[in-house]
Design a protein around this motif. Sequence first.
Motif, PDB file in Angstrom:
ATOM      1  N   VAL A 140      59.500  84.576  37.082  1.00 19.53           N
ATOM      2  CA  VAL A 140      60.228  83.531  37.795  1.00 19.53           C
ATOM      3  C   VAL A 140      59.667  82.226  36.991  1.00 19.53           C
ATOM      4  O   VAL A 140      58.443  81.956  36.964  1.00 19.53           O
ATOM      5  CB  VAL A 140      60.082  83.360  39.199  1.00 19.53           C
ATOM      6  CG1 VAL A 140      60.560  82.023  39.945  1.00 19.53           C
ATOM      7  CG2 VAL A 140      60.371  84.613  40.034  1.00 19.53           C
ATOM      8  N   VAL A 141      60.704  81.523  36.364  1.00 18.11           N
ATOM      9  CA  VAL A 141      60.124  80.341  35.900  1.00 18.11           C
ATOM     10  C   VAL A 141      60.817  79.067  36.468  1.00 18.11           C
ATOM     11  O   VAL A 141      62.305  79.022  36.275  1.00 18.11           O
ATOM     12  CB  VAL A 141      60.636  80.092  34.364  1.00 18.11           C
ATOM     13  CG1 VAL A 141      60.411  79.133  33.671  1.00 18.11           C
ATOM     14  CG2 VAL A 141      59.917  81.438  33.658  1.00 18.11           C
ATOM     15  N   GLY A 142      60.180  78.291  37.199  1.00 14.67           N
ATOM     16  CA  GLY A 142      61.003  77.364  38.173  1.00 14.67           C
ATOM     17  C   GLY A 142      61.856  77.798  39.226  1.00 14.67           C
ATOM     18  O   GLY A 142      61.378  78.684  39.898  1.00 14.67           O
ATOM     19  N   GLU A 143      63.065  77.428  38.974  1.00 13.01           N
ATOM     20  CA  GLU A 143      64.217  78.178  39.828  1.00 13.01           C
ATOM     21  C   GLU A 143      64.845  79.058  39.333  1.00 13.01           C
ATOM     22  O   GLU A 143      65.941  79.433  40.064  1.00 13.01           O
ATOM     23  CB  GLU A 143      64.782  76.788  40.381  1.00 13.01           C
ATOM     24  CG  GLU A 143      64.081  75.682  41.115  1.00 13.01           C
ATOM     25  CD  GLU A 143      63.454  76.217  42.185  1.00 13.01           C
ATOM     26  OE1 GLU A 143      63.926  76.736  43.235  1.00 13.01           O
ATOM     27  OE2 GLU A 143      62.007  76.054  42.138  1.00 13.01           O
ATOM     28  N   THR A 144      64.548  79.753  38.052  1.00 20.13           N
ATOM     29  CA  THR A 144      65.352  80.596  37.384  1.00 20.13           C
ATOM     30  C   THR A 144      64.459  82.115  37.407  1.00 20.13           C
ATOM     31  O   THR A 144      63.259  82.153  37.449  1.00 20.13           O
ATOM     32  CB  THR A 144      65.521  80.256  36.020  1.00 20.13           C
ATOM     33  OG1 THR A 144      64.486  80.151  35.241  1.00 20.13           O
ATOM     34  CG2 THR A 144      66.249  78.859  35.978  1.00 20.13           C
ATOM     35  N   LEU A 145      65.122  83.046  37.389  1.00 21.74           N
ATOM     36  CA  LEU A 145      64.630  84.438  36.832  1.00 21.74           C
ATOM     37  C   LEU A 145      65.011  84.769  35.616  1.00 21.74           C
ATOM     38  O   LEU A 145      66.272  84.609  35.177  1.00 21.74           O
ATOM     39  CB  LEU A 145      65.513  85.314  37.941  1.00 21.74           C
ATOM     40  CG  LEU A 145      65.086  86.898  37.969  1.00 21.74           C
ATOM     41  CD1 LEU A 145      63.705  87.177  38.182  1.00 21.74           C
ATOM     42  CD2 LEU A 145      66.071  87.803  38.520  1.00 21.74           C
TER      43      LEU A 145
END
Length: 355
Positions: A90-95
């Motif tokens: 998970v990077v910030g709000e992304t998968l």
Amino acid sequence: MTTADDAPQAGARRPARRPRPATAGDGPALPAPSGWFCLALSRELPRGAVLTRRFADEDVVLYRTRAGDVRATRPYCPHMGAHLGHGSTVVGETLVCPFHRFAFGPDGSCVSDPDGVPLHTGVEHLPVRERNGFLFVWHGHDTDPPSWELPADPGPEVRPTAHWAVETDTHPQEVVENIADFRHLGTLHRLPVRLLSSPTADGPYLRTNLRSDAGRIPLFGQFSWEESTLMAGLGWNLTELELPRYGLAVHLWGLPTPIAPWRTVLRVAAACEVTDPSRVPGPNLPVAHAALTRVVARSTLRMTARIIRQDVPIWDHKRYEPRPRLAAGDQSVGVYRHWARQFYPSGPDVGHDPA
């Protein structure tokens, strides 16, 4: 009693169990019903975590964004099929997929890749709800959005403090039917109960009311209670036990989730709250009340787990009777079976009324 920390991993793959008939006669086996089903506890999914759970014979990937939002998605990357539950980050709000580093945003669309050219496709997100420390995912029989919602939480201060889980060779409908089949509480569990009112249905919700005189909790000894159980579909039920003599109320969740054909994880959780401080035994102090409610919740869960362990051998070896020959006094089971039909696609013998 097994806590959430040392219980079997709910939804984990298990060795194949012995084959057995799912139904009597020539009717089809019950499919996974539509509705909301618990896949994990909230604490199992901290920010930035990715979790795979088995649900209706498929993998579902849960992840929590850095902002704290929970997402549930189908498991495979649309690019080349990598499993997003094994190595994704998970990077910030992304998968971010572990294979080629495609990143998928909050709406499921591909928002970036290492070459700067996102895919013109995305992952399929599933409806998810976070309630009272549980994570629920919707299972439907078509692509329509959820047709109903889980009931409101008992209250902002009511949080489960005791958890337990068990896997069994059965179907959620069979598990929840135990609530309507109140007579077995006396024959199997030696708990004398009586029905206070007939079950009442309201769309996807069904409520029952019982009275029992056989409870025992440390510090209180034998006690009587009245309980009201609200069922929301076949994956959520909440029983509330009022103990006005002691100024307490107990909340007991039953959360069966289908993980494979005729294989179910049953999660149970308990909470206790003070409703009348003047009647609570011991010093009238917040710290004393907190300790007492934890003891009561754990004791209630321990008693419930003992009862369920008696049910499991029955569930593991019985077959589903689509047309049960009900006896006098089984009217509640008939009401329940008729209500449960709505959670299946229409078809012959699925969710049959008893004869």
